[in-house]
Scaffold this active site. Structure first.
Site, PDB file in Angstrom:
ATOM      1  N   CYS A   1       6.563 -46.798  47.906  1.00 16.77           N
ATOM      2  CA  CYS A   1       7.391 -47.881  48.422  1.00 16.77           C
ATOM      3  C   CYS A   1       8.739 -47.323  48.900  1.00 16.77           C
ATOM      4  O   CYS A   1       9.315 -46.447  48.284  1.00 16.77           O
ATOM      5  CB  CYS A   1       7.676 -48.974  47.404  1.00 16.77           C
ATOM      6  SG  CYS A   1       6.210 -49.767  46.771  1.00 16.77           S
TER       7      CYS A   1
ATOM      8  N   ARG B   1       6.392 -43.101  52.412  1.00 13.22           N
ATOM      9  CA  ARG B   1       6.401 -43.485  51.001  1.00 13.22           C
ATOM     10  C   ARG B   1       5.330 -44.526  50.676  1.00 13.22           C
ATOM     11  O   ARG B   1       5.112 -44.847  49.502  1.00 13.22           O
ATOM     12  CB  ARG B   1       7.777 -44.041  50.615  1.00 13.22           C
ATOM     13  CG  ARG B   1       8.913 -43.075  50.842  1.00 13.22           C
ATOM     14  CD  ARG B   1      10.230 -43.711  50.463  1.00 13.22           C
ATOM     15  NE  ARG B   1      10.272 -44.018  49.058  1.00 13.22           N
ATOM     16  CZ  ARG B   1      10.594 -43.164  48.089  1.00 13.22           C
ATOM     17  NH1 ARG B   1      10.928 -41.940  48.406  1.00 13.22           N
ATOM     18  NH2 ARG B   1      10.599 -43.536  46.829  1.00 13.22           N
TER      19      ARG B   1
ATOM     20  N   TRP C   1       3.552 -49.198  48.854  1.00 12.85           N
ATOM     21  CA  TRP C   1       2.407 -48.469  48.349  1.00 12.85           C
ATOM     22  C   TRP C   1       1.973 -49.254  47.121  1.00 12.85           C
ATOM     23  O   TRP C   1       2.658 -49.290  46.109  1.00 12.85           O
ATOM     24  CB  TRP C   1       2.791 -47.043  47.965  1.00 12.85           C
ATOM     25  CG  TRP C   1       1.617 -46.199  47.581  1.00 12.85           C
ATOM     26  CD1 TRP C   1       0.738 -45.580  48.417  1.00 12.85           C
ATOM     27  CD2 TRP C   1       1.187 -45.884  46.253  1.00 12.85           C
ATOM     28  NE1 TRP C   1      -0.208 -44.900  47.691  1.00 12.85           N
ATOM     29  CE2 TRP C   1       0.040 -45.066  46.366  1.00 12.85           C
ATOM     30  CE3 TRP C   1       1.649 -46.204  44.984  1.00 12.85           C
ATOM     31  CZ2 TRP C   1      -0.647 -44.570  45.264  1.00 12.85           C
ATOM     32  CZ3 TRP C   1       0.967 -45.710  43.882  1.00 12.85           C
ATOM     33  CH2 TRP C   1      -0.165 -44.905  44.027  1.00 12.85           C
TER      34      TRP C   1
ATOM     35  N   ASN D   1      11.215 -50.963  44.632  1.00 13.06           N
ATOM     36  CA  ASN D   1      10.377 -49.774  44.517  1.00 13.06           C
ATOM     37  C   ASN D   1      10.342 -49.395  43.042  1.00 13.06           C
ATOM     38  O   ASN D   1      11.391 -49.180  42.443  1.00 13.06           O
ATOM     39  CB  ASN D   1      10.984 -48.636  45.347  1.00 13.06           C
ATOM     40  CG  ASN D   1      10.343 -47.295  45.031  1.00 13.06           C
ATOM     41  OD1 ASN D   1       9.176 -47.219  44.691  1.00 13.06           O
ATOM     42  ND2 ASN D   1      11.124 -46.231  45.140  1.00 13.06           N
ATOM     43  N   GLY D   2       9.142 -49.341  42.472  1.00 18.86           N
ATOM     44  CA  GLY D   2       9.020 -48.994  41.051  1.00 18.86           C
ATOM     45  C   GLY D   2       7.995 -49.901  40.404  1.00 18.86           C
ATOM     46  O   GLY D   2       7.191 -50.542  41.078  1.00 18.86           O
TER      47      GLY D   2
ATOM     48  N   GLU E   1      -4.869 -24.913  45.948  1.00 22.03           N
ATOM     49  CA  GLU E   1      -4.010 -25.614  46.908  1.00 22.03           C
ATOM     50  C   GLU E   1      -4.791 -25.913  48.197  1.00 22.03           C
ATOM     51  O   GLU E   1      -4.690 -27.005  48.756  1.00 22.03           O
ATOM     52  CB  GLU E   1      -2.752 -24.779  47.176  1.00 22.03           C
ATOM     53  CG  GLU E   1      -1.800 -25.332  48.220  1.00 22.03           C
ATOM     54  CD  GLU E   1      -1.306 -26.746  47.960  1.00 22.03           C
ATOM     55  OE1 GLU E   1      -1.526 -27.293  46.874  1.00 22.03           O
ATOM     56  OE2 GLU E   1      -0.711 -27.316  48.897  1.00 22.03           O
TER      57      GLU E   1
ATOM     58  N   LYS F   1      -5.458 -29.676  49.752  1.00 13.65           N
ATOM     59  CA  LYS F   1      -5.076 -30.048  51.124  1.00 13.65           C
ATOM     60  C   LYS F   1      -6.256 -30.660  51.858  1.00 13.65           C
ATOM     61  O   LYS F   1      -6.137 -31.667  52.543  1.00 13.65           O
ATOM     62  CB  LYS F   1      -4.601 -28.827  51.924  1.00 13.65           C
ATOM     63  CG  LYS F   1      -3.236 -28.265  51.691  1.00 13.65           C
ATOM     64  CD  LYS F   1      -2.076 -29.116  52.103  1.00 13.65           C
ATOM     65  CE  LYS F   1      -1.677 -30.048  50.999  1.00 13.65           C
ATOM     66  NZ  LYS F   1      -0.688 -29.620  50.079  1.00 13.65           N
TER      67      LYS F   1
ATOM     68  N   GLU G   1      -7.123 -34.142  50.577  1.00 16.52           N
ATOM     69  CA  GLU G   1      -6.055 -35.089  50.856  1.00 16.52           C
ATOM     70  C   GLU G   1      -6.079 -35.660  52.264  1.00 16.52           C
ATOM     71  O   GLU G   1      -5.948 -36.858  52.439  1.00 16.52           O
ATOM     72  CB  GLU G   1      -4.738 -34.314  50.720  1.00 16.52           C
ATOM     73  CG  GLU G   1      -3.800 -34.843  49.735  1.00 16.52           C
ATOM     74  CD  GLU G   1      -2.506 -34.050  49.715  1.00 16.52           C
ATOM     75  OE1 GLU G   1      -2.438 -32.865  50.083  1.00 16.52           O
ATOM     76  OE2 GLU G   1      -1.519 -34.667  49.300  1.00 16.52           O
TER      77      GLU G   1
ATOM     78  N   HIS H   1     -21.089 -19.861  35.766  1.00 20.54           N
ATOM     79  CA  HIS H   1     -21.173 -20.648  34.534  1.00 20.54           C
ATOM     80  C   HIS H   1     -21.501 -22.108  34.826  1.00 20.54           C
ATOM     81  O   HIS H   1     -21.295 -22.959  33.979  1.00 20.54           O
ATOM     82  CB  HIS H   1     -19.869 -20.508  33.742  1.00 20.54           C
ATOM     83  CG  HIS H   1     -19.611 -19.093  33.327  1.00 20.54           C
ATOM     84  ND1 HIS H   1     -20.314 -18.475  32.325  1.00 20.54           N
ATOM     85  CD2 HIS H   1     -18.779 -18.150  33.844  1.00 20.54           C
ATOM     86  CE1 HIS H   1     -19.905 -17.218  32.209  1.00 20.54           C
ATOM     87  NE2 HIS H   1     -18.967 -17.000  33.128  1.00 20.54           N
TER      88      HIS H   1
ATOM     89  N   LYS I   1       3.991 -40.204  49.820  1.00 16.87           N
ATOM     90  CA  LYS I   1       4.686 -38.922  49.739  1.00 16.87           C
ATOM     91  C   LYS I   1       5.316 -38.711  48.374  1.00 16.87           C
ATOM     92  O   LYS I   1       5.279 -37.631  47.817  1.00 16.87           O
ATOM     93  CB  LYS I   1       5.767 -38.877  50.833  1.00 16.87           C
ATOM     94  CG  LYS I   1       6.590 -37.607  50.855  1.00 16.87           C
ATOM     95  CD  LYS I   1       5.759 -36.457  51.347  1.00 16.87           C
ATOM     96  CE  LYS I   1       6.486 -35.126  51.324  1.00 16.87           C
ATOM     97  NZ  LYS I   1       5.530 -34.013  51.329  1.00 16.87           N
TER      98      LYS I   1
HETATM   99  O1  M6R Z   1       7.663 -34.508  45.139  1.00 16.34           O
HETATM  100  P1  M6R Z   1       6.790 -33.720  44.237  1.00 16.34           P
HETATM  101  O2  M6R Z   1       6.721 -32.276  44.587  1.00 16.34           O
HETATM  102  O3  M6R Z   1       7.114 -33.903  42.775  1.00 16.34           O
HETATM  103  O4  M6R Z   1       5.328 -34.304  44.457  1.00 16.34           O
HETATM  104  C1  M6R Z   1       4.251 -33.863  43.687  1.00 16.34           C
HETATM  105  C2  M6R Z   1       2.937 -34.314  44.281  1.00 16.34           C
HETATM  106  O5  M6R Z   1       2.872 -35.704  44.334  1.00 16.34           O
HETATM  107  C3  M6R Z   1       2.719 -33.745  45.692  1.00 16.34           C
HETATM  108  O6  M6R Z   1       2.789 -32.363  45.711  1.00 16.34           O
HETATM  109  C4  M6R Z   1       1.345 -34.191  46.231  1.00 16.34           C
HETATM  110  O7  M6R Z   1       0.322 -33.586  45.515  1.00 16.34           O
HETATM  111  C5  M6R Z   1       1.249 -33.865  47.714  1.00 16.34           C
HETATM  112  N1  M6R Z   1       0.675 -34.982  48.395  1.00 16.34           N
HETATM  113  C6  M6R Z   1       0.423 -32.672  47.992  1.00 16.34           C
HETATM  114  O8  M6R Z   1       0.248 -32.421  49.342  1.00 16.34           O
END
Ligand code: M6R
Length: 608
Positions: A2, A27, A74, A100-101, A481, A485, A488, A504, A603
């Site tokens: 949000c 956000r 969000w 937001n929260g 990582e 990606k 995501e 395993h 984000k």
């Molecule tokens: O702002 P932050 O680095 O604390 O965020 C952590 C995760 O939410 C963030 O890295 C998330 O996994 C990303 N979408 C990855 O691309």
């Protein structure tokens, strides 16, 4: 998680709010809405879906006024819908709120308000806020907001307007970000700086439970006891362009291309040949470093993956035991923490709720905390004992790329700083790593110049439903990582495995044509990795190897290979992650996915 904005001034609020919301859409983008005071009443327009839907609605029926609040959502409590979209209002629509929260005790508050005759129309937690304010309202909006907030548990950044006090915008934050923009005869609130950067560079950073009272004539900050607070103005020095796409099709690809600069900036004045590592904002002493018997690196998502690299390098270079944990687990598992524990929290936004909670848990138990964050003035930067900023510049795409590589740089810097202090490496060994670090920006540029190979691979494989990422040591950390990606932004199911772990269990999933991306950059583990590649090849996998230039023997084992410039083994993640970022980007493009705004994600995750 949000985004909220608010405006008071002489200009048309609607266009300013929409512009601000467009900068905050990263956000959350489940719905959007605005509430604008027209001189007599507050008019609300809100709707499900992207901001563009709201813009279209406002074009059909414009809202006039110079005071307003806006929201991009969000969803947490209540599905994305017109009804659950913010702003929310009290029954007679005299009070409007954006939030937001999460209000954790909203069920209790809702029942209590219902018992007092209040009615609710949405499924949200937020709707209790305007009704609580209404309950306490007795001709003084600030007083009513303060009393309402005193009843609320959870996290919140809220903006409130009230038609009975038409020249006022009241805001407050706790555990959710909020800044105040100071213009000339016009003032703003926003969840993040880019939302107001076209209007002002002067801002107030707010602490928890600080209230903002804005009129056209100025801004007052108040404590929860109602006392006025004096705050220094923070002047934003980075350019608004840094938060724009600058000719690229998406923020993600722009940010991938900004990595050479981000890497360089993060090292500037810290990593210098012949000089000790210089950390301006870090006050931890040599004695304190010697006293550390355990380091926890705590973070979420991509930042957690940077932490895994941090474990490898701090243990290898500084010989201190390190545990890496996802913040949402760490905070609830009663970890062993004491004065000899050092916690490193890693967070691009510096506002991730779980990471912040873990930081607080560590501090409450006597640990010292270093924050690695990209956002100046963010909550983690303010609450940690020391801060090491990653100078990546604003990262807008939901998928983190340049923040990750700069977090890696921060891990190397911390590891070298400890190694220098603890003398676990000789001066020449430290110099060798520093020299290798300083050429990373050039090496990263070279990878980006060779992106066609990855683009072609993506165009041949994007229709696959599953993919596997393999690696050993630091290549395994990068595999995690790469896999995140891909999931995501291209919604392709993928898993990352340590090469040796495959047999395993997971190898049962490999069949003819299964795509496997195998990192093989670590010299000591190279032969072992080749054996693991053979294991999947024998079972029919189609393997893309990632290896350093010149290490051509891998060609005998894989179907195709992507060569990356050779760097010191310990630094390889900074370079080897780039093809994986590009791979996920091109896969998503091929599949027609919304790269910068992947489904279900936001984000900044400022709720638990
Ligand atoms: O702002 P932050 O680095 O604390 O965020 C952590 C995760 O939410 C963030 O890295 C998330 O996994 C990303 N979408 C990855 O691309």
């Amino acid at each position: 998680m949000c985004g909220i904005v608010g405006f008071i001034g002489k200009k048309d609020a609607s266009s300013i709010l929409i512009e601000g919301l467009s900068k905050l859409e990263y956000r959350g983008y489940d719905s959007a809405g605005v509430a604008i005071f027209d001189g007599e009443r507050i008019n609300v327009t809100k709707c499900k879906g992207r901001l563009v839907n709201l813009e279209n609605k406002l074009q059909e029926e414009p809202l006039k006024g110079t005071l307003g609040i806006g929201h991009t959502r969000w969803a947490t409590h209540g599905e994305p819908s017109d009804l659950n979209a913010h702003p929310h209002s009290n029954e007679d629509e005299t009070i409007s709120v954006v939030h937001n929260g999460i209000i954790e005790n909203y069920i209790h508050l809702r029942e209590w308000l219902i018992s007092k005759g209040y009615k609710f129309v949405s499924e949200t937690d937020t709707e209790v806020i305007p009704n609580l304010i209404d309950y306490f309202y007795n001709g003084d909006l600030v007083d009513a907001v303060m009393k309402a907030v005193a009843k609320m548990e959870g996290s919140y950044a809220i903006g409130v307007i009230c038609s009975k006090e038409p020249d006022k915008l009241v805001a407050v934050r706790k555990d959710s970000p909020l800044i105040v923009g100071l213009g000339k005869g016009e003032f703003f609130i926003a969840s993040d700086i880019p939302a107001i950067l076209n209007h002002t560079r002067d801002i107030y950073l707010l602490n928890d439970k600080e209230f903002v009272v804005m009129t056209k004539d100025g801004v007052k900050l108040l404590s929860q006891e109602g006392e006025e607070i004096k705050r220094d103005i923070y002047h934003v020095t980075w350019n608004a362009d840094a938060a724009e796409k600058g000719g690229f099709e998406h923020f993600m690809i722009k940010e991938i291309h900004e990595q050479p600069k981000a890497i360089k900036d993060t090292m500037t004045s810290r990593v210098m040949p012949g000089k000790p590592i210089t950390l301006d904002k870090i006050t931890i002493t040599k004695e304190q470093i010697e006293n550390i018997d355990k380091v926890y690196i705590v973070a979420c998502g991509t930042a957690y993956h940077a932490g895994i690299v941090g474990k490898y390098v701090i243990e290898k270079l500084a010989r201190i035991p390190v545990e890496v944990e996802v913040a949402s687990e760490f905070r609830y598992r009663d970890p062993i923490i004491n004065e000899r524990t050092l916690m490193i929290v890693v967070s691009q936004s510096g506002e991730t709720a779980d990471t912040l909670a873990a930081l607080r848990e560590a501090k409450a138990n006597g640990a010292r905390v270093i924050a690695v964050t990209n956002v100046v003035g963010s909550s983690v930067s303010r609450e940690a004992d020391d801060v090491l900023y990653t100078w990546a510049g604003p990262e807008i795409a939901v998928a983190s790329t340049k923040a990750y590589v700069t977090q890696l740089i921060a891990m190397y810097i911390i590891a070298l700083f400890f190694a220098e202090n603890k003398k676990t490496l000789s001066e020449s060994e430290i110099e060798e790593i520093k020299e290798a670090m300083l050429i990373l920006p050039e090496k990263a540029k070279e990878v980006l110049e060779n992106k066609e190979t990855i683009q072609k691979f993506a165009s041949k494989t994007y229709m696959h439903k599953d993919m596997f990422f393999l690696g050993r040591g630091l290549d395994y950390a990068v595999a995690m990582e790469g896999s995140l990606k891909l999931k995501e932004i291209s919604y392709i199911h993928s898993e990352a495995y340590a090469g040796g772990e495959l047999k395993h269990g997971p190898i049962a999933l490999i069949e003819k044509g299964t795509i496997v991306i195998a990192g093989a950059t670590q010299e000591k583990l190279y032969d072992k990795m080749v054996s693991n590649i053979k294991e999947v090849k024998t079972r029919g996998a189609n393997v893309l190897g990632i290896a350093f230039e010149g290490h051509t023997e891998i060609e005998k084992t894989v179907d195709s290979v992507l060569y990356i410039p050779e760097v010191n083994d310990v630094l390889s993640p900074v370079i080897s992650v780039i093809p994986l970022q590009l791979l996920s980007y091109y896969m998503a493009i091929q599949k027609g996915c919304d790269v910068d705004k992947p489904r279900n994600l936001a984000k900044s995750v400022t709720v638990e």
